[in-house]
Scaffold this motif. Structure first.
Motif, PDB file in Angstrom:
ATOM      1  N   GLN A 194      13.827   4.706  33.831  1.00 22.79           N
ATOM      2  CA  GLN A 194      13.356   4.204  34.994  1.00 22.79           C
ATOM      3  C   GLN A 194      11.700   4.312  35.008  1.00 22.79           C
ATOM      4  O   GLN A 194      11.336   5.121  34.425  1.00 22.79           O
ATOM      5  N   PRO A 195      11.066   3.291  35.580  1.00 24.25           N
ATOM      6  CA  PRO A 195       9.478   3.593  35.635  1.00 24.25           C
ATOM      7  C   PRO A 195       9.158   4.768  36.131  1.00 24.25           C
ATOM      8  O   PRO A 195       9.510   5.510  36.956  1.00 24.25           O
ATOM      9  N   GLY A 196       8.138   5.590  35.489  1.00 27.96           N
ATOM     10  CA  GLY A 196       7.756   6.746  35.605  1.00 27.96           C
ATOM     11  C   GLY A 196       8.290   8.190  35.061  1.00 27.96           C
ATOM     12  O   GLY A 196       7.597   9.197  35.005  1.00 27.96           O
ATOM     13  N   GLU A 197       9.393   7.922  34.386  1.00 25.75           N
ATOM     14  CA  GLU A 197       9.963   8.840  33.619  1.00 25.75           C
ATOM     15  C   GLU A 197       9.430   8.833  32.154  1.00 25.75           C
ATOM     16  O   GLU A 197       8.827   8.096  31.693  1.00 25.75           O
ATOM     17  N   ILE A 198       9.568  10.284  31.554  1.00 19.55           N
ATOM     18  CA  ILE A 198       8.659  10.676  30.514  1.00 19.55           C
ATOM     19  C   ILE A 198       9.600  10.637  29.549  1.00 19.55           C
ATOM     20  O   ILE A 198      10.678  11.379  29.515  1.00 19.55           O
ATOM     21  N   VAL A 199       9.269  10.203  28.198  1.00 19.33           N
ATOM     22  CA  VAL A 199      10.261  10.142  26.908  1.00 19.33           C
ATOM     23  C   VAL A 199       9.442  11.226  26.178  1.00 19.33           C
ATOM     24  O   VAL A 199       8.211  11.189  25.758  1.00 19.33           O
ATOM     25  N   SER A 200      10.143  12.435  25.844  1.00 23.25           N
ATOM     26  CA  SER A 200       9.683  13.263  24.800  1.00 23.25           C
ATOM     27  C   SER A 200      10.009  12.973  23.478  1.00 23.25           C
ATOM     28  O   SER A 200      10.633  12.314  22.844  1.00 23.25           O
ATOM     29  N   LEU A 201       8.538  13.046  22.693  1.00 23.74           N
ATOM     30  CA  LEU A 201       8.409  12.523  21.351  1.00 23.74           C
ATOM     31  C   LEU A 201       8.384  13.879  20.334  1.00 23.74           C
ATOM     32  O   LEU A 201       8.133  14.935  20.984  1.00 23.74           O
ATOM     33  N   PRO A 202       9.079  13.594  19.070  1.00 25.69           N
ATOM     34  CA  PRO A 202       9.150  14.830  18.109  1.00 25.69           C
ATOM     35  C   PRO A 202       7.817  14.944  17.598  1.00 25.69           C
ATOM     36  O   PRO A 202       7.805  15.506  16.484  1.00 25.69           O
ATOM     37  N   LEU A 203       6.616  14.901  18.182  1.00 23.79           N
ATOM     38  CA  LEU A 203       5.619  15.195  17.494  1.00 23.79           C
ATOM     39  C   LEU A 203       4.599  15.922  18.602  1.00 23.79           C
ATOM     40  O   LEU A 203       4.140  15.623  19.330  1.00 23.79           O
ATOM     41  N   ALA A 204       3.953  17.060  18.010  1.00 26.25           N
ATOM     42  CA  ALA A 204       3.062  17.713  18.976  1.00 26.25           C
ATOM     43  C   ALA A 204       1.713  17.162  19.040  1.00 26.25           C
ATOM     44  O   ALA A 204       1.464  16.405  18.068  1.00 26.25           O
ATOM     45  N   ASP A 262      -1.162  18.102  18.713  1.00 27.40           N
ATOM     46  CA  ASP A 262      -2.136  18.470  17.760  1.00 27.40           C
ATOM     47  C   ASP A 262      -1.756  18.242  16.164  1.00 27.40           C
ATOM     48  O   ASP A 262      -2.426  18.617  15.280  1.00 27.40           O
ATOM     49  N   GLN A 263      -0.619  17.550  16.021  1.00 25.35           N
ATOM     50  CA  GLN A 263      -0.173  17.225  14.681  1.00 25.35           C
ATOM     51  C   GLN A 263      -0.711  16.006  14.126  1.00 25.35           C
ATOM     52  O   GLN A 263      -0.824  14.746  14.962  1.00 25.35           O
ATOM     53  N   PRO A 264      -1.024  15.633  12.826  1.00 25.47           N
ATOM     54  CA  PRO A 264      -1.338  14.620  12.299  1.00 25.47           C
ATOM     55  C   PRO A 264      -0.312  13.317  12.390  1.00 25.47           C
ATOM     56  O   PRO A 264       0.852  13.642  12.269  1.00 25.47           O
ATOM     57  N   LEU A 265      -0.783  12.316  12.733  1.00 26.31           N
ATOM     58  CA  LEU A 265       0.271  10.983  12.547  1.00 26.31           C
ATOM     59  C   LEU A 265      -0.331  10.098  11.737  1.00 26.31           C
ATOM     60  O   LEU A 265      -1.189   9.933  11.102  1.00 26.31           O
ATOM     61  N   ASP A 266       0.680   9.095  10.953  1.00 29.62           N
ATOM     62  CA  ASP A 266       0.489   8.304  10.235  1.00 29.62           C
ATOM     63  C   ASP A 266      -0.255   7.000  10.884  1.00 29.62           C
ATOM     64  O   ASP A 266       0.639   6.446  12.011  1.00 29.62           O
ATOM     65  N   VAL A 267      -1.029   6.211  10.133  1.00 26.27           N
ATOM     66  CA  VAL A 267      -1.296   4.868  10.519  1.00 26.27           C
ATOM     67  C   VAL A 267      -1.093   3.809   9.826  1.00 26.27           C
ATOM     68  O   VAL A 267      -1.395   3.953   8.731  1.00 26.27           O
ATOM     69  N   TYR A 268      -0.281   2.851  10.136  1.00 26.17           N
ATOM     70  CA  TYR A 268      -0.097   1.746   9.268  1.00 26.17           C
ATOM     71  C   TYR A 268      -0.921   0.438   9.497  1.00 26.17           C
ATOM     72  O   TYR A 268      -1.085  -0.229  10.791  1.00 26.17           O
ATOM     73  N   LEU A 282      -3.326   5.581   6.675  1.00 27.92           N
ATOM     74  CA  LEU A 282      -4.484   6.455   7.222  1.00 27.92           C
ATOM     75  C   LEU A 282      -3.665   7.543   8.000  1.00 27.92           C
ATOM     76  O   LEU A 282      -2.367   7.236   8.183  1.00 27.92           O
ATOM     77  N   THR A 283      -4.146   8.578   7.856  1.00 23.24           N
ATOM     78  CA  THR A 283      -3.739   9.506   8.750  1.00 23.24           C
ATOM     79  C   THR A 283      -4.585   9.991   9.878  1.00 23.24           C
ATOM     80  O   THR A 283      -5.957   9.895   9.552  1.00 23.24           O
ATOM     81  N   GLY A 284      -4.331  10.575  11.164  1.00 20.08           N
ATOM     82  CA  GLY A 284      -5.073  10.596  12.150  1.00 20.08           C
ATOM     83  C   GLY A 284      -4.289  11.480  13.325  1.00 20.08           C
ATOM     84  O   GLY A 284      -3.450  11.908  13.166  1.00 20.08           O
ATOM     85  N   ARG A 285      -5.147  11.827  14.213  1.00 22.54           N
ATOM     86  CA  ARG A 285      -4.871  12.712  15.426  1.00 22.54           C
ATOM     87  C   ARG A 285      -4.997  11.662  16.559  1.00 22.54           C
ATOM     88  O   ARG A 285      -5.841  11.113  16.873  1.00 22.54           O
ATOM     89  N   LEU A 286      -4.163  12.094  17.689  1.00 26.81           N
ATOM     90  CA  LEU A 286      -4.460  11.465  18.894  1.00 26.81           C
ATOM     91  C   LEU A 286      -5.441  11.943  19.766  1.00 26.81           C
ATOM     92  O   LEU A 286      -5.646  13.248  19.503  1.00 26.81           O
ATOM     93  N   ALA A 287      -6.219  11.212  20.395  1.00 30.07           N
ATOM     94  CA  ALA A 287      -7.460  11.481  21.135  1.00 30.07           C
ATOM     95  C   ALA A 287      -7.714  10.719  22.358  1.00 30.07           C
ATOM     96  O   ALA A 287      -6.934   9.754  22.565  1.00 30.07           O
ATOM     97  N   SER A 288      -8.566  11.273  23.051  1.00 27.66           N
ATOM     98  CA  SER A 288      -8.655  10.360  24.522  1.00 27.66           C
ATOM     99  C   SER A 288     -10.163  10.330  24.484  1.00 27.66           C
ATOM    100  O   SER A 288     -10.883  11.155  24.227  1.00 27.66           O
TER     101      SER A 288
END
Length: 326
Positions: free
Chosen positions: A273-283, A285-291, A298-304
């Motif tokens: 439903q709108p507003g619900e949160i989906v939990s992702l298997p990535l912390a 502070d962990q790097p993620l892959d960029v395609y 590339l590899t990088g980290r989430l930022a805002s």
């Protein structure tokens, strides 16, 4: 009792024996005869012709790239035929007037030749002078200025030809002379056997041919080196080709996607439903892959920043991993 033969009987026996031996010789010779055209002897073997076909097909692919970058339009080249003819027959197959060049082939003393059909010669000239690449409506000899323009194209063709011959032997092709009427430029004796390579050229809607004449002595000297021609070799692009690729491919838009995957049951997805949160298997502070374009780059980290979510690039990774569903 032995019978003494007369002279007439001896002559009759000898004539019969001679006739029988001649007939037997004729039958033996007839079985071993092979037709041979002395006016057009085959000086180049079929294996060498096949090797030349392969060599110039690779040359056509490379020249397609070089000419496309030089004229800034799509040009397709393909080998139509590789055959051996007398030089007189080669001349008879050419258009008159046309763009005809005598070629010096270092380190050989013999000359070669190259001819560019007027249809594509005028199309290339029009393209280089700022036009759309249209041919002349009426066939006519090239002017001195037009020949100077075609000279630069011929030099580019000769560079590609020399590059294609490198696996066989080191040759340098250069312009010795030029004419608009092939009969006026003597390259070799009319009865001399030459190898002719015919390229089909397409520039937009314009189609024509490029004919190349190679002395058989060049092919004969190469000899067994043609065995290495069939080995595929990668050609490094020239500086102009690399600049053209960088300029044109640099404008292509490529989707860049940070990839984070998770798995949910179908029932859970349907119940969202709108507003619900989906939990992702990535912390966080962990790097993620960029395609980029579906390829892991590339590899990088989430930022805002000011409330906008972004990816901070940390490293460039070895390409090769393709994203699922890309």
């Amino acid at each position: 009792m032995n019978k003494i033969l007369t002279q007439d009987e001896i002559d009759a026996l000898l004539s019969v024996a001679a006739a029988g031996g001649l007939e037997a010789g004729r039958q033996t010779s007839a079985n071993a005869l092979t037709r041979y055209n002395f006016r057009r002897p085959d000086r180049v073997s079929k294996d060498q012709i096949h090797a030349l076909q392969f060599l110039h097909e690779r040359c056509a692919r490379n020249l397609s790239t070089s000419l496309s970058a030089y004229l800034r339009t799509v040009i397709n080249l393909g080998v139509v035929s590789v055959e051996q003819f007398s030089y007189a027959e080669f001349l008879a197959s050419l258009t008159d007037p046309t763009a005809f060049y005598a070629l010096a082939i270092t380190p050989f003393d013999e000359l070669g030749a190259i001819e560019i059909n007027p249809s594509i010669a005028f199309s290339m000239i029009d393209r280089m002078l700022g036009g759309a690449g249209q041919p002349m409506a009426q066939n006519r000899p090239l002017t001195e200025i037009e020949q100077n323009v075609v000279d630069s194209l011929v030099k580019l063709l000769l560079d590609g030809l020399a590059e294609a011959w490198k696996p066989v032997t080191s040759l340098t092709f250069s312009i010795r002379a030029r004419e608009t009427r092939p009969q006026m430029l003597q390259v070799v004796a009319p009865n001399e056997i030459v190898v002719t390579v015919v390229f089909d050229v397409k520039i937009g809607d314009v189609r024509g041919r490029i004919n190349i004449c190679i002395p058989t002595s060049v092919v004969e000297t190469a000899g067994t080196h043609f065995a290495h021609v069939t080995q595929r070799q990668r050609r490094e692009p020239s500086a102009s080709e690399r600049a053209w690729l960088d300029e044109n491919f640099g404008r292509v838009r490529v989707p860049v996607v940070p990839l984070i995957r998770t798995r949910l049951k179908a029932s859970a997805v349907l119940a969202l439903q709108p507003g619900e949160i989906v939990s992702l298997p990535l912390a966080a502070d962990q790097p993620l892959d960029v395609y980029a374009g579906g390829v892991r780059k590339l590899t990088g980290r989430l930022a805002s920043d000011n409330g906008r979510l972004m990816v901070l690039v940390e490293d460039r990774c070895t390409p090769g991993t393709v994203a699922e569903g890309a």
